[in-house]
Design a protein around this motif. Sequence first.
Motif, PDB file in Angstrom:
ATOM      1  N   HIS A 151       5.338   5.770  -2.112  1.00  0.00           N
ATOM      2  CA  HIS A 151       6.666   5.593  -1.643  1.00  0.00           C
ATOM      3  C   HIS A 151       7.495   5.600  -2.614  1.00  0.00           C
ATOM      4  O   HIS A 151       8.646   6.427  -2.657  1.00  0.00           O
ATOM      5  N   TYR A 174       7.771  12.188   4.773  1.00  0.00           N
ATOM      6  CA  TYR A 174       6.099  11.829   4.991  1.00  0.00           C
ATOM      7  C   TYR A 174       4.970  12.947   4.122  1.00  0.00           C
ATOM      8  O   TYR A 174       4.895  13.175   4.108  1.00  0.00           O
ATOM      9  N   GLU A 234       1.880   4.318   4.964  1.00  0.00           N
ATOM     10  CA  GLU A 234       1.975   4.552   6.292  1.00  0.00           C
ATOM     11  C   GLU A 234       3.168   3.247   7.419  1.00  0.00           C
ATOM     12  O   GLU A 234       3.854   3.872   8.123  1.00  0.00           O
ATOM     13  N   LYS A 235       3.123   2.174   6.670  1.00  0.00           N
ATOM     14  CA  LYS A 235       3.296   0.564   7.205  1.00  0.00           C
ATOM     15  C   LYS A 235       4.774   0.953   7.137  1.00  0.00           C
ATOM     16  O   LYS A 235       5.788   1.043   7.437  1.00  0.00           O
ATOM     17  N   TYR A 237       6.100   3.896   5.509  1.00  0.00           N
ATOM     18  CA  TYR A 237       6.958   4.701   5.525  1.00  0.00           C
ATOM     19  C   TYR A 237       7.777   4.954   7.250  1.00  0.00           C
ATOM     20  O   TYR A 237       8.689   4.668   6.897  1.00  0.00           O
ATOM     21  N   ASN A 238       6.514   4.213   7.842  1.00  0.00           N
ATOM     22  CA  ASN A 238       7.657   3.886   9.486  1.00  0.00           C
ATOM     23  C   ASN A 238       7.700   3.041   9.345  1.00  0.00           C
ATOM     24  O   ASN A 238       8.795   2.221  10.452  1.00  0.00           O
ATOM     25  N   GLY A 239       8.030   1.468   8.348  1.00  0.00           N
ATOM     26  CA  GLY A 239       9.367   0.698   8.965  1.00  0.00           C
ATOM     27  C   GLY A 239      10.516   1.052   7.926  1.00  0.00           C
ATOM     28  O   GLY A 239      11.007  -0.104   8.266  1.00  0.00           O
ATOM     29  N   LYS A 241      11.765   4.556   7.385  1.00  0.00           N
ATOM     30  CA  LYS A 241      12.732   5.557   7.254  1.00  0.00           C
ATOM     31  C   LYS A 241      13.405   6.058   8.103  1.00  0.00           C
ATOM     32  O   LYS A 241      13.680   4.545   8.821  1.00  0.00           O
TER      33      LYS A 241
END
Length: 241
Positions: A151, A174, A234-235, A237-239, A241
């Motif tokens: 990331h 992403y 994904e945790k 990136y979603n947290g 972005k």
Amino acid sequence: MASSLRRFFANVISGFIANTDTRKRVRVILNSDIGGYLRFIRHDICTLRKVKTFVGYQARSLLISVNDEYIYKFPLRRSDANELALRERDIVSALAPLSPVYIPPVEILEYKDILVRKYKFINGVQLRKLPLNTAMELIDELAPVVANFLHAIACANPPEIAQYKPTKNAKSGYMFGWTQGDVCDNFLIDEKTHKIIAFIDWEDAFFGDFSYLFKNEKRSPAREFMAQVQIEYEKLYNGKK
């Protein structure tokens, strides 16, 4: 003429070797100016106490480990070898300060008009080389570290390597951005502490889609490991972005 004869005899000798990996290694070594390489290395660091040779990915290079201190990477018959060496040095220099995991520096030396890469030797082991039970037990501990690395590197945008992007205005997203290019084979683990101590081999680093990293693994524990890395990534990136 000498190089042609060397290649001829190398092909003849290696043709008698059944094992594919051994055959490739022998052919590369016989095709290489080992004596010249060792003299060059001795001139650089003076003393050769312990020497090991390795064949690089797709037999594109010969690597010589010296004294458990340095690794020298000699390219083999590639017209773009010098360009790749400079590119790797630039990318490593730009991304290393931004990486949450140590990235060894790349030093460039010149040997007979070819650029040789000199790396610090890292005493670690790949995930695939660990005992199966040990590797499986480490997945939950190591996956967040690798996800954080992927990331952070993907989000990096150092201007000094913008010329290596596919387009000047390309932006991270992403599973998109700067990436090392290979994960399971190029992060090294300390065998005693089981901590990740370095990411090595940045020759194939690029700016682009790295979702393939989570799809191409077919062997355990790499498949299970990358599945967990994806969850952790994904945790993040979603947290963030």
